[in-house]
Design a protein around this motif. Structure first.
Motif, PDB file in Angstrom:
ATOM      1  N   GLU A 222      40.742  33.474  35.434  1.00 33.83           N
ATOM      2  CA  GLU A 222      39.697  34.196  34.715  1.00 33.83           C
ATOM      3  C   GLU A 222      38.776  34.977  35.644  1.00 33.83           C
ATOM      4  O   GLU A 222      38.383  36.108  35.338  1.00 33.83           O
ATOM      5  CB  GLU A 222      38.867  33.215  33.867  1.00 33.83           C
ATOM      6  N   GLU A 223      38.413  34.395  36.786  1.00 33.38           N
ATOM      7  CA  GLU A 223      37.428  35.016  37.670  1.00 33.38           C
ATOM      8  C   GLU A 223      38.039  35.627  38.921  1.00 33.38           C
ATOM      9  O   GLU A 223      37.398  36.436  39.600  1.00 33.38           O
ATOM     10  CB  GLU A 223      36.369  33.975  38.063  1.00 33.38           C
ATOM     11  N   GLY A 224      39.267  35.219  39.267  1.00 30.73           N
ATOM     12  CA  GLY A 224      39.951  35.815  40.403  1.00 30.73           C
ATOM     13  C   GLY A 224      39.638  35.185  41.743  1.00 30.73           C
ATOM     14  O   GLY A 224      40.187  35.598  42.760  1.00 30.73           O
ATOM     15  N   TYR A 225      38.755  34.185  41.761  1.00 29.46           N
ATOM     16  CA  TYR A 225      38.410  33.545  43.042  1.00 29.46           C
ATOM     17  C   TYR A 225      37.781  32.182  42.769  1.00 29.46           C
ATOM     18  O   TYR A 225      37.358  31.869  41.645  1.00 29.46           O
ATOM     19  CB  TYR A 225      37.436  34.409  43.849  1.00 29.46           C
ATOM     20  N   LEU A 226      37.728  31.368  43.826  1.00 27.23           N
ATOM     21  CA  LEU A 226      37.074  30.064  43.760  1.00 27.23           C
ATOM     22  C   LEU A 226      36.036  29.987  44.874  1.00 27.23           C
ATOM     23  O   LEU A 226      36.331  30.322  46.022  1.00 27.23           O
ATOM     24  CB  LEU A 226      38.091  28.928  43.930  1.00 27.23           C
TER      25      LEU A 226
ATOM     26  N   HIS B  58      49.593  29.144  41.239  1.00 25.32           N
ATOM     27  CA  HIS B  58      50.686  30.102  41.386  1.00 25.32           C
ATOM     28  C   HIS B  58      50.824  30.909  40.099  1.00 25.32           C
ATOM     29  O   HIS B  58      50.147  30.664  39.113  1.00 25.32           O
ATOM     30  CB  HIS B  58      51.997  29.373  41.692  1.00 25.32           C
ATOM     31  N   GLY B  59      51.697  31.906  40.149  1.00 23.84           N
ATOM     32  CA  GLY B  59      51.993  32.707  38.968  1.00 23.84           C
ATOM     33  C   GLY B  59      51.233  34.007  38.884  1.00 23.84           C
ATOM     34  O   GLY B  59      51.735  35.000  38.352  1.00 23.84           O
ATOM     35  N   PHE B  60      50.005  34.063  39.430  1.00 18.69           N
ATOM     36  CA  PHE B  60      49.176  35.234  39.187  1.00 18.69           C
ATOM     37  C   PHE B  60      49.229  36.280  40.291  1.00 18.69           C
ATOM     38  O   PHE B  60      48.386  37.165  40.362  1.00 18.69           O
ATOM     39  CB  PHE B  60      47.718  34.843  38.910  1.00 18.69           C
TER      40      PHE B  60
ATOM     41  N   TYR C 277      52.571  36.150  34.094  1.00 17.08           N
ATOM     42  CA  TYR C 277      52.102  34.773  33.982  1.00 17.08           C
ATOM     43  C   TYR C 277      51.126  34.578  32.832  1.00 17.08           C
ATOM     44  O   TYR C 277      50.011  35.119  32.843  1.00 17.08           O
ATOM     45  CB  TYR C 277      51.447  34.359  35.304  1.00 17.08           C
ATOM     46  N   LEU C 278      51.562  33.827  31.814  1.00 11.43           N
ATOM     47  CA  LEU C 278      50.730  33.449  30.666  1.00 11.43           C
ATOM     48  C   LEU C 278      50.040  34.654  30.037  1.00 11.43           C
ATOM     49  O   LEU C 278      48.958  34.544  29.452  1.00 11.43           O
ATOM     50  CB  LEU C 278      49.685  32.397  31.092  1.00 11.43           C
ATOM     51  N   TYR C 279      50.677  35.820  30.161  1.00 13.70           N
ATOM     52  CA  TYR C 279      50.130  37.078  29.651  1.00 13.70           C
ATOM     53  C   TYR C 279      48.771  37.413  30.255  1.00 13.70           C
ATOM     54  O   TYR C 279      47.951  38.108  29.652  1.00 13.70           O
ATOM     55  CB  TYR C 279      50.037  37.053  28.117  1.00 13.70           C
ATOM     56  N   LYS C 280      48.542  36.934  31.487  1.00 13.79           N
ATOM     57  CA  LYS C 280      47.286  37.215  32.192  1.00 13.79           C
ATOM     58  C   LYS C 280      47.464  38.306  33.245  1.00 13.79           C
ATOM     59  O   LYS C 280      46.538  39.069  33.520  1.00 13.79           O
ATOM     60  CB  LYS C 280      46.764  35.939  32.861  1.00 13.79           C
ATOM     61  N   VAL C 281      48.633  38.323  33.901  1.00 11.18           N
ATOM     62  CA  VAL C 281      48.926  39.341  34.906  1.00 11.18           C
ATOM     63  C   VAL C 281      50.319  39.891  34.629  1.00 11.18           C
ATOM     64  O   VAL C 281      51.177  39.205  34.054  1.00 11.18           O
ATOM     65  CB  VAL C 281      48.864  38.776  36.341  1.00 11.18           C
ATOM     66  N   PHE C 282      50.546  41.138  35.066  1.00 11.78           N
ATOM     67  CA  PHE C 282      51.827  41.798  34.841  1.00 11.78           C
ATOM     68  C   PHE C 282      52.179  42.575  36.111  1.00 11.78           C
ATOM     69  O   PHE C 282      51.767  43.726  36.271  1.00 11.78           O
ATOM     70  CB  PHE C 282      51.751  42.735  33.629  1.00 11.78           C
ATOM     71  N   GLN C 283      52.905  41.922  37.010  1.00 11.66           N
ATOM     72  CA  GLN C 283      53.185  42.528  38.307  1.00 11.66           C
ATOM     73  C   GLN C 283      54.683  42.591  38.588  1.00 11.66           C
ATOM     74  O   GLN C 283      55.456  41.740  38.125  1.00 11.66           O
ATOM     75  CB  GLN C 283      52.497  41.751  39.434  1.00 11.66           C
ATOM     76  N   ARG C 284      55.059  43.608  39.373  1.00  9.60           N
ATOM     77  CA  ARG C 284      56.420  43.757  39.868  1.00  9.60           C
ATOM     78  C   ARG C 284      56.341  44.096  41.354  1.00  9.60           C
ATOM     79  O   ARG C 284      55.394  44.747  41.799  1.00  9.60           O
ATOM     80  CB  ARG C 284      57.171  44.883  39.130  1.00  9.60           C
TER      81      ARG C 284
ATOM     82  N   TYR D  92      53.278  46.473  42.332  1.00  7.42           N
ATOM     83  CA  TYR D  92      52.703  47.322  41.285  1.00  7.42           C
ATOM     84  C   TYR D  92      52.241  46.458  40.121  1.00  7.42           C
ATOM     85  O   TYR D  92      52.968  45.594  39.640  1.00  7.42           O
ATOM     86  CB  TYR D  92      53.747  48.337  40.803  1.00  7.42           C
ATOM     87  N   SER D  93      51.004  46.689  39.665  1.00  4.77           N
ATOM     88  CA  SER D  93      50.463  45.984  38.512  1.00  4.77           C
ATOM     89  C   SER D  93      50.579  46.876  37.283  1.00  4.77           C
ATOM     90  O   SER D  93      49.956  47.943  37.227  1.00  4.77           O
ATOM     91  CB  SER D  93      48.999  45.604  38.742  1.00  4.77           C
ATOM     92  N   LEU D  94      51.366  46.444  36.303  1.00  4.60           N
ATOM     93  CA  LEU D  94      51.615  47.273  35.136  1.00  4.60           C
ATOM     94  C   LEU D  94      50.384  47.457  34.272  1.00  4.60           C
ATOM     95  O   LEU D  94      50.226  48.494  33.615  1.00  4.60           O
ATOM     96  CB  LEU D  94      52.740  46.670  34.284  1.00  4.60           C
ATOM     97  N   ASP D  95      49.493  46.461  34.248  1.00  5.54           N
ATOM     98  CA  ASP D  95      48.329  46.543  33.367  1.00  5.54           C
ATOM     99  C   ASP D  95      47.198  47.368  33.960  1.00  5.54           C
ATOM    100  O   ASP D  95      46.407  47.965  33.221  1.00  5.54           O
ATOM    101  CB  ASP D  95      47.832  45.140  33.004  1.00  5.54           C
ATOM    102  N   THR D  96      47.098  47.415  35.287  1.00  6.19           N
ATOM    103  CA  THR D  96      45.977  48.129  35.920  1.00  6.19           C
ATOM    104  C   THR D  96      46.432  49.349  36.732  1.00  6.19           C
ATOM    105  O   THR D  96      45.589  50.115  37.206  1.00  6.19           O
ATOM    106  CB  THR D  96      45.203  47.187  36.865  1.00  6.19           C
ATOM    107  N   ASN D  97      47.741  49.495  36.931  1.00  5.02           N
ATOM    108  CA  ASN D  97      48.308  50.561  37.770  1.00  5.02           C
ATOM    109  C   ASN D  97      47.927  50.420  39.246  1.00  5.02           C
ATOM    110  O   ASN D  97      48.065  51.383  40.021  1.00  5.02           O
ATOM    111  CB  ASN D  97      47.908  51.957  37.275  1.00  5.02           C
ATOM    112  N   LYS D  98      47.449  49.255  39.638  1.00  5.78           N
ATOM    113  CA  LYS D  98      47.127  49.032  41.044  1.00  5.78           C
ATOM    114  C   LYS D  98      48.401  49.063  41.872  1.00  5.78           C
ATOM    115  O   LYS D  98      49.425  48.479  41.499  1.00  5.78           O
ATOM    116  CB  LYS D  98      46.419  47.691  41.239  1.00  5.78           C
ATOM    117  N   ARG D  99      48.327  49.738  43.035  1.00  5.63           N
ATOM    118  CA  ARG D  99      49.482  49.875  43.927  1.00  5.63           C
ATOM    119  C   ARG D  99      49.120  49.279  45.284  1.00  5.63           C
ATOM    120  O   ARG D  99      48.044  49.555  45.815  1.00  5.63           O
ATOM    121  CB  ARG D  99      49.870  51.347  44.073  1.00  5.63           C
TER     122      ARG D  99
END
Length: 446
Positions: free
Chosen positions: A239-243, A304-306, A383-390, A402-409
């Motif tokens: 949810e927050e991306g860090y601990l 893992h997963g994200f 992963y759990l429909y939270k991230v979408f990466q290839r 590549y992140s499909l949801d954010t277009n981050k490269r």
């Protein structure tokens, strides 16, 4: 003759003799036939095991004495890459030699044509997809899996082709699966055994009598390592991306991971000892691998997963050939999707056209025989429909995510930046573009 010159000549001759013997031994290994027709197959699958926390892969802590001993008489692949960064899709990719987007088991649930959530199951989504177990069963192998359930539960279709599929609960360990596997082994010949445990996974219930060997005895923080705490940290990471943990807390979780690995290694060592007692080391191909790794605060997260960074997709792969029993490290990049075709090649099973068209992996036997093969690796996570990466990880060391949801490269030169800290997408636009096109071609077809 001067005594000093005499000893120098003797030393040179000894070095030449030793190196010649070593080369002769190496050439002898490569010239041997690796094939093992009708051999038994044993796969030991250690869930969530990252390669760089194994002693045989260079980890400074002695976490895996039994796996190290086994690796010393096996082929050890130093750069094996998995097709996903979490259990469900990555293990199905091992079973089918296909990528998650092809076998379709990408999440716990999928949406049907009416938009309804349905249970993901290979046998309903892709019933024509062959599994390793199905192919071996068709070739007169007895097939059995002894697992920890969870992400490899039969409800997802993992039991396809297995005579027996044992799953005592969710996220159980080798202490249960090994006990039942040994009972089955004692009664079967010409078999395929899949042995799986969650012993180092965060959701595994840590027994009170676990060793804790790598945990600082002076740690007085708030964490105990219970799975509820790990789930809370996993969810916060998502949810927050860090601990925001202290150094001592981070060291506790890393020490817990290593301690669990040490305990799992003991159980695996005991299992291999029993396999030897049964006389099976002489006619069984044994493979130790993992489905994915684990983030241990490289990105201030855990679990893992994200993501598709190397701490999650670089996994161990060790293959024991019974008539060789000799150590050989292979540095060239391989993929876990190569395991299925490699097994079929080693035991001499002919591959028909349909299976050949299905499998995206390639046999590693030529590589094991000394040939050079360049293999690029693709990985996916939804992963759990939270991230979408290839991602594409080239055999020459370049990696593009590549992140499909954010277009981050993201672009990394793993030869110079193995920890993936320096994103070169703006500094190397041509390489980034070329790898992006390769990745899109893989994703959407050429």
């Amino acid at each position: 003759m001067d005594h000093k010159k005499f000893y120098i000549i003797i030393a040179v001759l000894l070095i030449f003799t030793i190196s010649s013997c070593s080369k002769s031994t190496y050439d002898k290994l490569l010239n041997q036939n690796l094939k093992c027709d009708n051999c038994n197959i044993i796969i030991i699958h250690i869930d969530a095991l990252r390669a760089d926390h194994i002693s045989a892969y260079g980890y400074t802590m002695k976490t895996t004495p039994n796996i190290d001993k086994f690796a010393n008489k096996s082929f050890i692949f130093k750069n094996a890459i998995t097709a996903s960064s979490w259990t469900l899709p990555s293990t199905m990719s091992i079973f089918t030699s296909t990528y998650p987007s092809e076998h379709g088991i990408k999440n716990l649930y999928l949406r049907n044509k009416r938009g309804e959530l349905i249970q993901a199951n290979l046998q309903t989504i892709n019933p024509d997809t062959d599994t390793l177990a199905k192919i071996l069963k068709q070739n007169n192998y007895a097939t059995a899996a002894f697992t920890g359930g969870g992400g490899v539960h039969s409800r997802f279709g993992f039991d396809k082709g297995f005579d027996i599929y044992y799953e005592p609960g969710n996220f159980t360990g080798f202490e249960l699966s090994i006990t039942e596997a040994l009972k089955w082994l004692d009664k079967n010949k010409k078999f395929f055994l899949f042995l799986h445990g969650y012993d180092i996974h965060g959701r595994y219930y840590t027994e009170k009598n676990y060793s804790g060997i790598f945990i600082d005895k002076n740690y007085n923080g708030t964490y105990t390592g219970e799975k509820e705490q790990q789930i809370e940290l996993r969810n916060q990471s998502l949810e927050e991306g860090y601990l925001n943990l202290s150094r001592e807390d981070k060291e506790f979780w890393i020490g817990l991971y290593d301690s669990r690995l040490y305990d799992a290694d003991k159980r695996i060592g005991s299992f291999l000892s029993k396999v030897e007692d049964f006389g099976l080391l002489n006619n069984s191909i044994i493979i130790i691998l993992a489905d994915h790794g684990e983030e241990l605060f490289e990105r201030n997260r855990i679990d893992h997963g994200f993501s598709l960074y190397d701490e999650l997709i670089h996994v161990p792969l060790i293959i024991y050939i019974p008539h060789l029993k000799q150590y050989r490290a292979i540095q060239q990049q391989v993929r876990t999707i190569d395991v299925m075709p490699t097994i079929l090649d080693l035991i001499g099973i002919k591959i028909n056209e349909d299976l050949n068209n299905q499998m995206r992996g390639t046999s590693l036997v030529p590589l094991m025989e000394g040939q050079h093969i360049s293999l690029d690796a693709f990985s996916e996570t939804d992963y759990l429909y939270k991230v979408f990466q290839r991602s594409i990880r080239k055999s020459n060391g370049w990696k593009f995510i590549y992140s499909l949801d954010t277009n981050k490269r993201e672009l990394y030169n793993l030869n110079e930046d193995p920890e993936e800290k320096n994103n070169l997408v703006d500094k190397e636009p041509r390489i980034a573009y070329e790898l992006e096109q390769e990745l899109f071609s893989y994703m959407y077809g050429s």
